[in-house]
Write a protein that holds these residues in place. Structure first.
Motif, PDB file in Angstrom:
ATOM      1  N   TYR A 176       0.828  -1.207   0.000  1.00 18.31           N
ATOM      2  CA  TYR A 176       0.000   0.000   0.000  1.00 18.31           C
ATOM      3  C   TYR A 176       0.862   1.257   0.000  1.00 18.31           C
ATOM      4  N   LEU A 215      -8.068   3.013  -0.148  1.00 19.36           N
ATOM      5  CA  LEU A 215      -8.183   2.151  -1.330  1.00 19.36           C
ATOM      6  C   LEU A 215      -9.392   1.230  -1.239  1.00 19.36           C
ATOM      7  N   ARG A 258      -7.709   6.035  -9.698  1.00 20.53           N
ATOM      8  CA  ARG A 258      -7.289   5.954  -8.299  1.00 20.53           C
ATOM      9  C   ARG A 258      -6.525   7.203  -7.851  1.00 20.53           C
TER      10      ARG A 258
END
Length: 254
Positions: free
Chosen positions: A39, A85, A158
């Motif tokens: 991440y 996310l 994103r």
């Protein structure tokens, strides 16, 4: 009588023979599950894409002055990015559009469900947040680069979702300073009560190991109504995520 039918022996199920077989070769973790630190890598890539946009860089220079403030902003975002996310994936899956981007209807749903949209605010009504969506979605080099060609129109990829959240934090906590607002105390008390109820309910009924740590962290936050006014973008982003996005997102999103 007739002999019993012959049943072929079934091979035991395994990952290597399943539809997931290509995953270790195709994903960045190079394994069946996400590796530790993935991440952080994702955040760094998304941040680099955000700051590669000239318009966002100019806006950030005004909204977050100094290298130290930008470093704090990055640190607060990186700390929470795995949960960000998950929220992105959940809202990207809504509707009939591409499941790898958040479309404007889903964006509006997120802003309403998490109480970010505030019709009493002079700068953070749903219409203001829709304008943030459109400003973020603007492509500076439309079709000129491979990245631009891959960027979906009328949807937040994103890294654009990250930018839109940062801009929304500014709209909610910083840009409204000095402007007329109605029902301020009532609105703050309502948010405080909702945040406390959400954290308490989630703590009593945790779902999944990944969400457990986030639930505990949110439950330990000071009451929203006791917080001083935000003065800088890093704390505005922190407050937006902790008291709104992550506190009010559906539990299945986390």
């Amino acid at each position: 009588g007739e002999p019993p039918p012959v049943t072929a022996a079934r091979k035991p199920w395994s990952l290597e023979d399943s539809i997931f077989a290509p995953r270790p070769k195709e994903n960045d973790s190079k394994g069946w599950v996400d590796r530790e630190g993935i991440y952080g890598d994702v955040f760094e890539r998304d941040w680099a894409r955000c700051t590669a946009k000239e318009r966002f860089n100019k806006w950030l220079d005004k909204a977050c002055k100094g290298e130290e403030a930008v470093a704090r902003l990055k640190a607060e975002l990186a700390l929470r990015y795995d949960d960000v996310l998950r929220v992105f994936d959940f809202y990207a899956s809504l509707g009939a559009g591409d499941p790898f981007a958040v479309h404007i209807v889903a964006w509006g749903q997120l802003m309403m469900e998490t109480e970010v949209a505030d019709e009493a605010s002079p700068t953070c009504k749903l219409s203001d947040l829709d304008r943030i969506f459109l400003a973020t979605n603007y492509e500076e080099d439309r079709g000129a680069s491979e990245a631009s060609q891959m960027n979906l129109d009328n949807a937040l990829m994103r890294f654009e979702f990250l930018e839109a959240l940062i801009r929304s934090a500014s709209a909610k906590f910083l840009e409204a300073r000095g402007k007329k607002r109605t029902k301020k105390k009532a609105a703050r008390a309502e948010v405080a009560a909702q945040a406390a109820d959400t954290a308490a309910a989630a703590a009593e009924n945790p779902e999944g190991g990944d969400a457990g740590g986030e639930v505990n962290r949110l439950a330990s936050l000071p009451p929203y109504d006791s917080l001083p006014a935000c003065k800088e973008l890093p704390e505005a982003v922190t407050r937006l995520l902790d008291y709104f996005i992550l506190a009010h997102a559906p539990r299945e999103a986390l």
